[in-house]
Design a protein around this motif. Sequence first.
Motif, PDB file in Angstrom:
ATOM      1  N   VAL A  47       0.896  -1.227   0.060  1.00  0.00           N
ATOM      2  CA  VAL A  47      -0.158  -0.062  -0.057  1.00  0.00           C
ATOM      3  C   VAL A  47       0.882   1.298  -0.048  1.00  0.00           C
ATOM      4  O   VAL A  47       1.616   1.364   0.851  1.00  0.00           O
ATOM      5  CB  VAL A  47      -0.977   0.014   1.335  1.00  0.00           C
ATOM      6  CG1 VAL A  47      -1.825   1.366   1.316  1.00  0.00           C
ATOM      7  CG2 VAL A  47      -1.918  -1.268   1.218  1.00  0.00           C
ATOM      8  N   LEU A  48       0.569   2.157  -1.117  1.00  0.00           N
ATOM      9  CA  LEU A  48       1.462   3.180  -1.193  1.00  0.00           C
ATOM     10  C   LEU A  48       0.810   4.670  -1.106  1.00  0.00           C
ATOM     11  O   LEU A  48      -0.509   4.813  -1.712  1.00  0.00           O
ATOM     12  CB  LEU A  48       2.266   3.207  -2.574  1.00  0.00           C
ATOM     13  CG  LEU A  48       2.992   1.954  -2.958  1.00  0.00           C
ATOM     14  CD1 LEU A  48       3.470   2.057  -4.441  1.00  0.00           C
ATOM     15  CD2 LEU A  48       4.298   1.682  -1.996  1.00  0.00           C
ATOM     16  N   GLN A  49       1.239   5.651  -0.487  1.00  0.00           N
ATOM     17  CA  GLN A  49       0.607   6.821  -0.420  1.00  0.00           C
ATOM     18  C   GLN A  49       1.300   7.619  -1.459  1.00  0.00           C
ATOM     19  O   GLN A  49       2.572   8.298  -1.125  1.00  0.00           O
ATOM     20  CB  GLN A  49       0.718   7.418   1.052  1.00  0.00           C
ATOM     21  CG  GLN A  49       0.435   8.931   1.127  1.00  0.00           C
ATOM     22  CD  GLN A  49      -1.226   9.026   0.651  1.00  0.00           C
ATOM     23  OE1 GLN A  49      -2.127   8.423   1.390  1.00  0.00           O
ATOM     24  NE2 GLN A  49      -1.423   9.848  -0.112  1.00  0.00           N
ATOM     25  N   PRO A  50       0.804   8.352  -2.467  1.00  0.00           N
ATOM     26  CA  PRO A  50       1.420   8.912  -3.478  1.00  0.00           C
ATOM     27  C   PRO A  50       1.659  10.524  -2.896  1.00  0.00           C
ATOM     28  O   PRO A  50       0.843  11.102  -2.150  1.00  0.00           O
ATOM     29  CB  PRO A  50       0.249   9.340  -4.653  1.00  0.00           C
ATOM     30  CG  PRO A  50      -0.530   8.006  -4.290  1.00  0.00           C
ATOM     31  CD  PRO A  50      -0.686   7.718  -2.736  1.00  0.00           C
ATOM     32  N   VAL A  51       2.735  11.033  -3.113  1.00  0.00           N
ATOM     33  CA  VAL A  51       3.292  12.469  -3.004  1.00  0.00           C
ATOM     34  C   VAL A  51       3.805  13.040  -4.255  1.00  0.00           C
ATOM     35  O   VAL A  51       4.663  12.738  -4.997  1.00  0.00           O
ATOM     36  CB  VAL A  51       4.298  12.401  -1.762  1.00  0.00           C
ATOM     37  CG1 VAL A  51       5.015  13.660  -1.509  1.00  0.00           C
ATOM     38  CG2 VAL A  51       4.207  11.505  -0.626  1.00  0.00           C
ATOM     39  N   PRO A  52       2.996  14.033  -4.682  1.00  0.00           N
ATOM     40  CA  PRO A  52       3.322  14.604  -6.078  1.00  0.00           C
ATOM     41  C   PRO A  52       4.971  15.176  -5.949  1.00  0.00           C
ATOM     42  O   PRO A  52       5.064  15.991  -4.760  1.00  0.00           O
ATOM     43  CB  PRO A  52       2.488  15.580  -6.412  1.00  0.00           C
ATOM     44  CG  PRO A  52       1.658  15.708  -5.163  1.00  0.00           C
ATOM     45  CD  PRO A  52       1.953  14.716  -4.249  1.00  0.00           C
ATOM     46  N   LEU A  53       5.604  15.271  -6.999  1.00  0.00           N
ATOM     47  CA  LEU A  53       6.624  15.721  -7.178  1.00  0.00           C
ATOM     48  C   LEU A  53       6.962  17.022  -7.937  1.00  0.00           C
ATOM     49  O   LEU A  53       7.180  18.170  -7.586  1.00  0.00           O
ATOM     50  CB  LEU A  53       8.120  14.724  -7.388  1.00  0.00           C
ATOM     51  CG  LEU A  53       8.405  13.583  -6.391  1.00  0.00           C
ATOM     52  CD1 LEU A  53       9.396  12.772  -7.149  1.00  0.00           C
ATOM     53  CD2 LEU A  53       8.859  14.440  -5.120  1.00  0.00           C
TER      54      LEU A  53
END
Length: 91
Positions: A47-53
């Motif tokens: 399970v991954l939590q996206p973080v915009p770059l």
Amino acid sequence: MAVRVILVQGAVGDPINTTETDGGTGTGKVVCTGEATLVSATDARLVLQPVPLSGVSGCTQLPGYSIVTLNADGSLHVTQDGLSGDLTRRT
């Protein structure tokens, strides 16, 4: 849309995923990049939590968690915000 997903080993809270897309342009040229941190892991599920770059106009981070599961053949399947697909390994 062309999408490249890179997964690396890590612990909960670590950034273990980088995603590059062409933003739907169909050119294959990377215009949007994102990162995701590991929220939880089992032998068959991440399970991954996206973080915009970064990105340019038109790049939108999908909401919610990314779920990566192991297919019977050893390949990976990704789902996020109602979208899903199998990943093809390239070296």
